[in-house]
Design a protein around this motif. Structure first.
Motif, PDB file in Angstrom:
ATOM      1  N   ALA A 193     -80.784  36.616 -77.090  1.00 44.66           N
ATOM      2  CA  ALA A 193     -80.870  35.747 -78.266  1.00 44.66           C
ATOM      3  C   ALA A 193     -80.185  36.394 -79.466  1.00 44.66           C
ATOM      4  CB  ALA A 193     -82.333  35.442 -78.592  1.00 44.66           C
ATOM      5  N   ASP A 194     -80.395  37.704 -79.642  1.00 46.36           N
ATOM      6  CA  ASP A 194     -79.748  38.407 -80.749  1.00 46.36           C
ATOM      7  C   ASP A 194     -78.236  38.480 -80.549  1.00 46.36           C
ATOM      8  OD1 ASP A 194     -82.129  38.739 -82.011  1.00 46.36           O
ATOM      9  OD2 ASP A 194     -82.410  40.828 -81.450  1.00 46.36           O
ATOM     10  N   MET A 195     -77.789  38.692 -79.309  1.00 45.05           N
ATOM     11  CA  MET A 195     -76.359  38.721 -79.026  1.00 45.05           C
ATOM     12  C   MET A 195     -75.719  37.366 -79.338  1.00 45.05           C
ATOM     13  SD  MET A 195     -75.290  41.734 -77.823  1.00 45.05           S
ATOM     14  CE  MET A 195     -76.017  42.164 -79.367  1.00 45.05           C
ATOM     15  N   ASN A 196     -76.435  36.299 -78.999  1.00 44.48           N
ATOM     16  CA  ASN A 196     -75.950  34.950 -79.294  1.00 44.48           C
ATOM     17  C   ASN A 196     -75.875  34.722 -80.804  1.00 44.48           C
ATOM     18  OD1 ASN A 196     -75.250  32.222 -78.287  1.00 44.48           O
ATOM     19  ND2 ASN A 196     -77.111  31.641 -79.378  1.00 44.48           N
ATOM     20  N   THR A 197     -76.872  35.219 -81.540  1.00 45.16           N
ATOM     21  CA  THR A 197     -76.867  35.105 -82.998  1.00 45.16           C
ATOM     22  C   THR A 197     -75.695  35.856 -83.607  1.00 45.16           C
ATOM     23  OG1 THR A 197     -79.279  34.853 -83.085  1.00 45.16           O
ATOM     24  CG2 THR A 197     -78.185  35.589 -85.091  1.00 45.16           C
ATOM     25  N   ILE A 198     -75.441  37.064 -83.118  1.00 47.33           N
ATOM     26  CA  ILE A 198     -74.335  37.882 -83.639  1.00 47.33           C
ATOM     27  C   ILE A 198     -72.987  37.214 -83.342  1.00 47.33           C
ATOM     28  CG2 ILE A 198     -73.120  40.075 -83.332  1.00 47.33           C
ATOM     29  CD1 ILE A 198     -75.936  41.326 -82.898  1.00 47.33           C
ATOM     30  N   ARG A 212     -72.666  31.747 -97.165  1.00 48.60           N
ATOM     31  CA  ARG A 212     -73.885  32.566 -97.087  1.00 48.60           C
ATOM     32  C   ARG A 212     -74.599  32.271 -95.770  1.00 48.60           C
ATOM     33  NH1 ARG A 212     -77.052  35.679-100.004  1.00 48.60           N
ATOM     34  NH2 ARG A 212     -79.305  35.658 -99.723  1.00 48.60           N
ATOM     35  N   CYS A 213     -74.883  33.334 -95.013  1.00 48.32           N
ATOM     36  CA  CYS A 213     -75.522  33.189 -93.703  1.00 48.32           C
ATOM     37  C   CYS A 213     -76.896  33.863 -93.701  1.00 48.32           C
ATOM     38  CB  CYS A 213     -74.653  33.811 -92.611  1.00 48.32           C
ATOM     39  SG  CYS A 213     -73.124  32.935 -92.286  1.00 48.32           S
ATOM     40  N   ILE A 214     -77.888  33.107 -93.271  1.00 47.04           N
ATOM     41  CA  ILE A 214     -79.246  33.628 -93.095  1.00 47.04           C
ATOM     42  C   ILE A 214     -79.543  33.579 -91.599  1.00 47.04           C
ATOM     43  CG2 ILE A 214     -81.687  33.342 -93.673  1.00 47.04           C
ATOM     44  CD1 ILE A 214     -80.725  31.814 -96.178  1.00 47.04           C
ATOM     45  N   ALA A 215     -79.837  34.717 -90.999  1.00 50.22           N
ATOM     46  CA  ALA A 215     -80.000  34.764 -89.557  1.00 50.22           C
ATOM     47  C   ALA A 215     -81.359  35.339 -89.175  1.00 50.22           C
ATOM     48  CB  ALA A 215     -78.882  35.597 -88.926  1.00 50.22           C
ATOM     49  N   GLU A 216     -81.933  34.766 -88.137  1.00 47.24           N
ATOM     50  CA  GLU A 216     -83.190  35.265 -87.581  1.00 47.24           C
ATOM     51  C   GLU A 216     -82.851  36.244 -86.459  1.00 47.24           C
ATOM     52  OE1 GLU A 216     -87.404  33.342 -86.109  1.00 47.24           O
ATOM     53  OE2 GLU A 216     -85.537  32.357 -85.531  1.00 47.24           O
ATOM     54  N   ILE A 217     -83.441  37.416 -86.495  1.00 45.44           N
ATOM     55  CA  ILE A 217     -83.153  38.458 -85.503  1.00 45.44           C
ATOM     56  C   ILE A 217     -84.469  38.898 -84.878  1.00 45.44           C
ATOM     57  CG2 ILE A 217     -83.338  40.585 -86.842  1.00 45.44           C
ATOM     58  CD1 ILE A 217     -80.209  39.646 -84.906  1.00 45.44           C
ATOM     59  N   GLN A 218     -84.445  39.232 -83.578  1.00 43.32           N
ATOM     60  CA  GLN A 218     -85.689  39.546 -82.881  1.00 43.32           C
ATOM     61  C   GLN A 218     -85.871  41.030 -82.593  1.00 43.32           C
ATOM     62  OE1 GLN A 218     -87.290  36.992 -79.892  1.00 43.32           O
ATOM     63  NE2 GLN A 218     -85.746  35.407 -80.222  1.00 43.32           N
ATOM     64  N   THR A 219     -84.779  41.746 -82.396  1.00 45.93           N
ATOM     65  CA  THR A 219     -84.896  43.166 -82.056  1.00 45.93           C
ATOM     66  C   THR A 219     -84.357  44.018 -83.203  1.00 45.93           C
ATOM     67  OG1 THR A 219     -82.746  43.122 -80.946  1.00 45.93           O
ATOM     68  CG2 THR A 219     -84.693  42.719 -79.595  1.00 45.93           C
ATOM     69  N   SER A 220     -85.090  45.059 -83.545  1.00 46.38           N
ATOM     70  CA  SER A 220     -84.712  45.897 -84.681  1.00 46.38           C
ATOM     71  C   SER A 220     -83.392  46.627 -84.445  1.00 46.38           C
ATOM     72  CB  SER A 220     -85.823  46.912 -84.979  1.00 46.38           C
ATOM     73  OG  SER A 220     -86.086  47.716 -83.838  1.00 46.38           O
ATOM     74  N   GLU A 221     -83.063  46.927 -83.170  1.00 43.83           N
ATOM     75  CA  GLU A 221     -81.837  47.679 -82.911  1.00 43.83           C
ATOM     76  C   GLU A 221     -80.572  46.841 -83.147  1.00 43.83           C
ATOM     77  OE1 GLU A 221     -83.549  46.578 -78.782  1.00 43.83           O
ATOM     78  OE2 GLU A 221     -84.279  47.285 -80.728  1.00 43.83           O
ATOM     79  N   GLN A 222     -80.730  45.518 -83.259  1.00 42.17           N
ATOM     80  CA  GLN A 222     -79.570  44.666 -83.492  1.00 42.17           C
ATOM     81  C   GLN A 222     -79.394  44.275 -84.962  1.00 42.17           C
ATOM     82  OE1 GLN A 222     -77.296  44.062 -81.247  1.00 42.17           O
ATOM     83  NE2 GLN A 222     -78.494  45.215 -79.738  1.00 42.17           N
ATOM     84  N   ILE A 223     -80.261  44.790 -85.823  1.00 48.56           N
ATOM     85  CA  ILE A 223     -80.177  44.438 -87.241  1.00 48.56           C
ATOM     86  C   ILE A 223     -78.857  44.903 -87.846  1.00 48.56           C
ATOM     87  CG2 ILE A 223     -81.138  44.965 -89.515  1.00 48.56           C
ATOM     88  CD1 ILE A 223     -83.910  44.817 -88.307  1.00 48.56           C
ATOM     89  N   ASN A 224     -78.456  46.150 -87.563  1.00 48.98           N
ATOM     90  CA  ASN A 224     -77.201  46.654 -88.121  1.00 48.98           C
ATOM     91  C   ASN A 224     -76.000  45.882 -87.588  1.00 48.98           C
ATOM     92  OD1 ASN A 224     -78.406  48.616 -89.726  1.00 48.98           O
ATOM     93  ND2 ASN A 224     -78.364  50.153 -88.105  1.00 48.98           N
ATOM     94  N   ASN A 225     -76.044  45.521 -86.304  1.00 44.19           N
ATOM     95  CA  ASN A 225     -74.944  44.736 -85.731  1.00 44.19           C
ATOM     96  C   ASN A 225     -74.850  43.359 -86.390  1.00 44.19           C
ATOM     97  OD1 ASN A 225     -74.089  46.708 -83.938  1.00 44.19           O
ATOM     98  ND2 ASN A 225     -75.490  46.030 -82.322  1.00 44.19           N
ATOM     99  N   ALA A 226     -76.005  42.759 -86.670  1.00 44.63           N
ATOM    100  CA  ALA A 226     -76.009  41.454 -87.333  1.00 44.63           C
ATOM    101  C   ALA A 226     -75.430  41.561 -88.743  1.00 44.63           C
ATOM    102  CB  ALA A 226     -77.425  40.894 -87.375  1.00 44.63           C
ATOM    103  N   PRO A 236     -86.519  39.198 -89.709  1.00 44.73           N
ATOM    104  CA  PRO A 236     -87.074  39.769 -88.467  1.00 44.73           C
ATOM    105  C   PRO A 236     -88.122  38.827 -87.883  1.00 44.73           C
ATOM    106  CG  PRO A 236     -87.218  41.323 -90.326  1.00 44.73           C
ATOM    107  CD  PRO A 236     -86.913  39.983 -90.884  1.00 44.73           C
ATOM    108  N   ALA A 237     -87.827  38.258 -86.736  1.00 44.92           N
ATOM    109  CA  ALA A 237     -88.689  37.217 -86.181  1.00 44.92           C
ATOM    110  C   ALA A 237     -90.043  37.746 -85.739  1.00 44.92           C
ATOM    111  CB  ALA A 237     -87.991  36.548 -85.007  1.00 44.92           C
TER     112      ALA A 237
END
Length: 331
Positions: A193-198, A212-226, A236-237
């Protein structure tokens, strides 16, 4: 030259072709009846008027043929012209229904501007959309799992398709939109899901770097990539759910009141507000007292850039570019 005109005619929409043939037929019969019965039809316009009324089966009776040849002309008009007019109205009705179904099924692109694009259909996006409808915002819902628009409202335009495809985003008016909200796909596991968001963020920023983009992310390790992909704000979901679970473990008596409170803090009450001039350089405690007393607003946190602090230290001062996380009273 004749073949060129014919090919251009063939390429026209079927409605335009039928209408042109019907208009030509009616004009032709109008001219013919004028010359066949000049007394009954003094002008060509009178003949065309009669042909229209006759072919449409209205039949006012203000003009009518009285000679044999005039009646033969009327018979031919009814046999030929009426068929074309009927075909035109049938195709017009069919085209209207087809267009309406295409809108409902998300196959028609949006041509407006300053709208908000919401990607993904779930309970969170449903709640956000209903709140935005009350604010009279134009909303574009993008989703590839729905068969039709789930919300019957004039302000909600549905686009069916994958949000990481340029075609889908362009149909949603990404170049003229003012904001995009990406919700996490609950049908995928957290990492997917995070990969799809990115991937969606990369597609959006590639077409409109300024949006302006607001994104919901589920895993903390993908926050920097997002953030690298262009997210202006991340949600953070799972952090809120984790907080509830920890409180549940700590004390069974805390959970129900906490869940009740979370149910009350919907998008209309818990929000960011701009730091007004009277709050600049005040510490957090003084700002909280001022807002509660003067505005009936409860201040619970501060956001500076990407740095969000809930219940910061009282001596932290409010700066000009800060956003304040507050609970507003709807009343």
């Amino acid at each position: 030259m004749t073949n060129h005109l014919y090919m251009r005619f063939i390429k026209l929409p079927i409605l335009a072709r039928i209408l042109m043939i019907a208009a030509l037929m009616i004009t032709l019969f109008g001219v013919v009846i004028h010359y066949v019965e000049p007394r009954s039809f003094p002008t060509i316009f009178d003949g065309v008027w009669w042909a229209i009324i006759t072919a449409s089966t209205v039949g006012f009776g203000d003009f009518y043929p009285v000679t044999t040849w005039g009646r033969i002309t009327a018979i031919l008009l009814l046999m030929v012209g009426t068929g074309f007019l009927s075909s035109y109205f049938i195709h017009l009705s069919a085209a209207t229904v087809t267009k309406q179904n295409a809108y409902a099924e998300g196959k028609v692109g949006y041509r407006g501007n300053r709208h908000i694009i919401i990607i993904g259909w779930n309970e969170r996006s449903r709640s956000v959309i209903h709140s935005l409808i009350e604010a009279d915002d134009s909303i574009i819902l993008v989703d590839d799992t729905l068969g039709s628009n789930p919300i019957k409202d004039d302000n909600v335009h549905f686009i069916r398709g994958r949000a990481n495809k340029d075609e889908t985003l362009l149909n949603a008016g990404i170049t003229t939109a003012r904001k995009v909200i990406i919700t996490s796909d609950q049908n995928l596991d957290e990492l997917q899901a995070d990969m799809n968001t990115i991937l969606t963020l990369l597609a959006i920023k590639g077409l409109n770097p300024e949006i302006r983009c607001i994104a919901e992310i589920q895993t903390s390790e993908q926050i920097n990539n997002a953030r690298r992909a262009g997210a202006d704000e991340l949600i953070p979901a799972n952090s809120l759910t984790s907080a509830v679970l920890l409180n549940s473990i700590a004390s069974a008596e805390v959970v129900n009141p906490l869940l009740d409170l979370l149910g009350e803090l919907n998008g209309k009450r818990l929000t960011y507000i701009e730091a007004e001039a009277s709050l600049i350089d005040k510490n957090f405690q003084d700002a909280s007292h001022f807002l509660l007393k003067e505005r009936n607003i409860i201040l619970i946190g501060r956001k500076r850039g990407d740095d969000v602090i809930v219940n910061p230290k009282n001596n932290i001062k409010i700066k000009y570019d800060d956003q304040l996380l507050a609970i507003l009273n709807d009343d």
